[in-house]
Design a protein around this motif. Sequence first.
Motif, mmCIF file in Angstrom:
data_model
loop_
_atom_site.group_PDB
_atom_site.id
_atom_site.type_symbol
_atom_site.label_atom_id
_atom_site.label_comp_id
_atom_site.label_asym_id
_atom_site.label_seq_id
_atom_site.Cartn_x
_atom_site.Cartn_y
_atom_site.Cartn_z
ATOM 1 N N ASP A 168 0.844 -1.196 0.000
ATOM 2 C CA ASP A 168 0.000 0.000 0.000
ATOM 3 C C ASP A 168 0.883 1.251 0.000
ATOM 4 N N HIS A 169 0.810 2.018 -1.083
ATOM 5 C CA HIS A 169 1.653 3.209 -1.223
ATOM 6 C C HIS A 169 1.272 4.286 -0.217
ATOM 7 N N ASN A 170 0.039 4.275 0.284
ATOM 8 C CA ASN A 170 -0.405 5.313 1.204
ATOM 9 C C ASN A 170 0.161 5.095 2.609
ATOM 10 N N ILE A 171 0.396 3.830 2.974
ATOM 11 C CA ILE A 171 0.905 3.544 4.309
ATOM 12 C C ILE A 171 2.393 3.885 4.404
ATOM 13 N N MET A 207 4.942 2.007 4.779
ATOM 14 C CA MET A 207 5.686 1.214 5.747
ATOM 15 C C MET A 207 6.869 0.559 5.045
ATOM 16 N N GLU A 208 8.037 0.608 5.682
ATOM 17 C CA GLU A 208 9.237 0.069 5.067
ATOM 18 C C GLU A 208 10.072 -0.687 6.087
ATOM 19 N N ILE A 209 10.960 -1.539 5.575
ATOM 20 C CA ILE A 209 11.961 -2.210 6.398
ATOM 21 C C ILE A 209 13.325 -1.652 6.004
ATOM 22 N N MET A 210 14.123 -1.280 7.006
ATOM 23 C CA MET A 210 15.425 -0.672 6.744
ATOM 24 C C MET A 210 16.516 -1.455 7.470
ATOM 25 N N GLU A 211 17.699 -1.536 6.858
ATOM 26 C CA GLU A 211 18.885 -2.100 7.500
ATOM 27 C C GLU A 211 19.763 -0.931 7.933
ATOM 28 N N LEU A 212 19.953 -0.792 9.241
ATOM 29 C CA LEU A 212 20.719 0.326 9.781
ATOM 30 C C LEU A 212 22.007 -0.199 10.408
ATOM 31 N N LYS A 213 23.150 0.178 9.851
ATOM 32 C CA LYS A 213 24.452 -0.239 10.388
ATOM 33 C C LYS A 213 24.876 0.742 11.474
ATOM 34 N N VAL A 214 25.231 0.196 12.644
ATOM 35 C CA VAL A 214 25.674 1.027 13.770
ATOM 36 C C VAL A 214 27.177 1.249 13.617
ATOM 37 N N ASP A 215 27.549 2.431 13.165
ATOM 38 C CA ASP A 215 28.956 2.743 12.918
ATOM 39 C C ASP A 215 29.643 3.273 14.178
ATOM 40 N N GLY A 232 9.350 6.066 16.846
ATOM 41 C CA GLY A 232 8.218 5.233 16.456
ATOM 42 C C GLY A 232 8.617 3.987 15.687
ATOM 43 N N ALA A 233 9.902 3.880 15.310
ATOM 44 C CA ALA A 233 10.372 2.702 14.576
ATOM 45 C C ALA A 233 10.537 1.524 15.533
ATOM 46 N N MET A 234 10.434 0.314 14.989
ATOM 47 C CA MET A 234 10.504 -0.888 15.809
ATOM 48 C C MET A 234 11.642 -1.787 15.324
ATOM 49 N N ILE A 235 12.487 -2.239 16.266
ATOM 50 C CA ILE A 235 13.605 -3.117 15.948
ATOM 51 C C ILE A 235 13.085 -4.551 15.844
ATOM 52 N N LEU A 236 13.158 -5.121 14.640
ATOM 53 C CA LEU A 236 12.692 -6.496 14.436
ATOM 54 C C LEU A 236 13.773 -7.505 14.777
ATOM 55 N N ALA A 237 15.011 -7.185 14.461
ATOM 56 C CA ALA A 237 16.118 -8.117 14.684
ATOM 57 C C ALA A 237 17.430 -7.364 14.697
ATOM 58 N N ILE A 238 18.444 -8.011 15.273
ATOM 59 C CA ILE A 238 19.804 -7.487 15.274
ATOM 60 C C ILE A 238 20.716 -8.553 14.684
ATOM 61 N N VAL A 239 21.472 -8.169 13.657
ATOM 62 C CA VAL A 239 22.442 -9.088 13.065
ATOM 63 C C VAL A 239 23.817 -8.726 13.625
ATOM 64 N N GLY A 268 9.171 0.507 10.132
ATOM 65 C CA GLY A 268 8.512 1.754 10.491
ATOM 66 C C GLY A 268 8.017 2.498 9.276
ATOM 67 N N LEU A 269 7.335 3.590 9.537
ATOM 68 C CA LEU A 269 6.930 4.467 8.450
ATOM 69 C C LEU A 269 8.166 5.137 7.855
ATOM 70 N N ARG A 270 8.039 5.589 6.641
ATOM 71 C CA ARG A 270 9.188 6.165 5.945
ATOM 72 C C ARG A 270 9.818 7.324 6.725
ATOM 73 N N ASP A 271 8.998 8.218 7.254
ATOM 74 C CA ASP A 271 9.525 9.364 8.005
ATOM 75 C C ASP A 271 10.216 8.918 9.289
ATOM 76 N N GLN A 272 9.663 7.886 9.931
ATOM 77 C CA GLN A 272 10.271 7.383 11.160
ATOM 78 C C GLN A 272 11.653 6.800 10.895
ATOM 79 N N LEU A 273 11.765 6.049 9.813
ATOM 80 C CA LEU A 273 13.055 5.447 9.474
ATOM 81 C C LEU A 273 14.075 6.502 9.081
ATOM 82 N N ARG A 274 13.638 7.538 8.362
ATOM 83 C CA ARG A 274 14.561 8.598 7.966
ATOM 84 C C ARG A 274 15.084 9.346 9.204
ATOM 85 N N LEU A 275 14.199 9.542 10.189
ATOM 86 C CA LEU A 275 14.606 10.219 11.423
ATOM 87 C C LEU A 275 15.643 9.394 12.172
#
Length: 339
Positions: free
Chosen positions: A250-253, A255-263, A283-290, A315-322
């Motif tokens: 759904d383009h209106n929601i 919602m995305e999954i992001m991979e964030l590397k902790v540098d 507001g973002a939620m951590i699903l897993a840690i690799v 999370g939502l796109r804005d949440q992940l960008r933040l």
Amino acid sequence: MGRRIGLAFLALVITLLFGTTGLMVTEHLSLAQAFYFTVETITTVGYGDFEIKSDAGHVFIIILMIGGAGVMLYFAGLMMAFLIEGQLAGAYGRRKMNKKIEQLQDHIIVCGAGRVGKQVLYRLRKEGHPSVVIELREDLAQEFIEEGYLVIHNDATQDDVLKKAGIVRAKGLVTALPDDSLNVFVTLTAKGLNPNIQVVARMDRLESENKLLRAGADKVISPAILGGWRMAMSILKPISIDYIETVIQDHNIEMEIMELKVDQGSCLIGRTLTTSGIKQQTGAMILAIVRENRVISNPSAQEEILERDLLIVLGLRDQLRLLEKVAANHTKLKPVDFG
């Protein structure tokens, strides 16, 4: 241009009918003779194999030569202009596209624009990630050119073609060709040209998976297996599958999954998921840690974030960008008050 050519062709047909009918009436020629002499006249060939005998015929031929030759020349000129402009436009378009491809960095190369490759390209465009498609079939290549994609109409198994697509500068390659052996060959070639490139390969037969992995594929995907799993789950757990599809598609929601590397130096290092304030303040939620090739699924609130961890975040796109901005700029989140 197309409308002008159509009108010119219609005028040419009318001229041929007019000339044929007029010569049949004035000179009493047969249909075939009248048509032949009309074509001979308006093309200014003038073989001289027919002789006009009547005064009416002479007057008619003068009219036909002046008007008909003009129509014929106009039509021929439009056709030449169309062909020359088309070739020039095609050459200019290819040159412009090649320059854009040469400027790409960290892009994705998609080999094969069939049913699977097409969906890959559509998703990459939705995510805003640059891509180049290599397609051998001319009709598919032209279709994607018209849709604004960067396309190389050639054989993806050739070294020179992959180099032209920027294999050395590319971030990843998806080989979605319809034959498993071709995907093995593309994988081998890609890894030979760029050992660090991420390769995702399509497979149709289960026995091809090991071959693709040995060839260097980082991930092997079977559309048949994924499709079968999705159909089974749609029967067994329809509500859950509908929710997942809504979140993903759904383009209106958004919602995305992001991979964030902790540098190194990130403000998240040394904090637990609770004290980091990620959930509370972004507001973002951590699903897993690799962590060191080990996946910690559904981590507890007391799990500590370490340097070089890879966070799988939903999370939502804005949440992940933040969250991405906070982690990248080493800006501390506000302390979480548990009092």
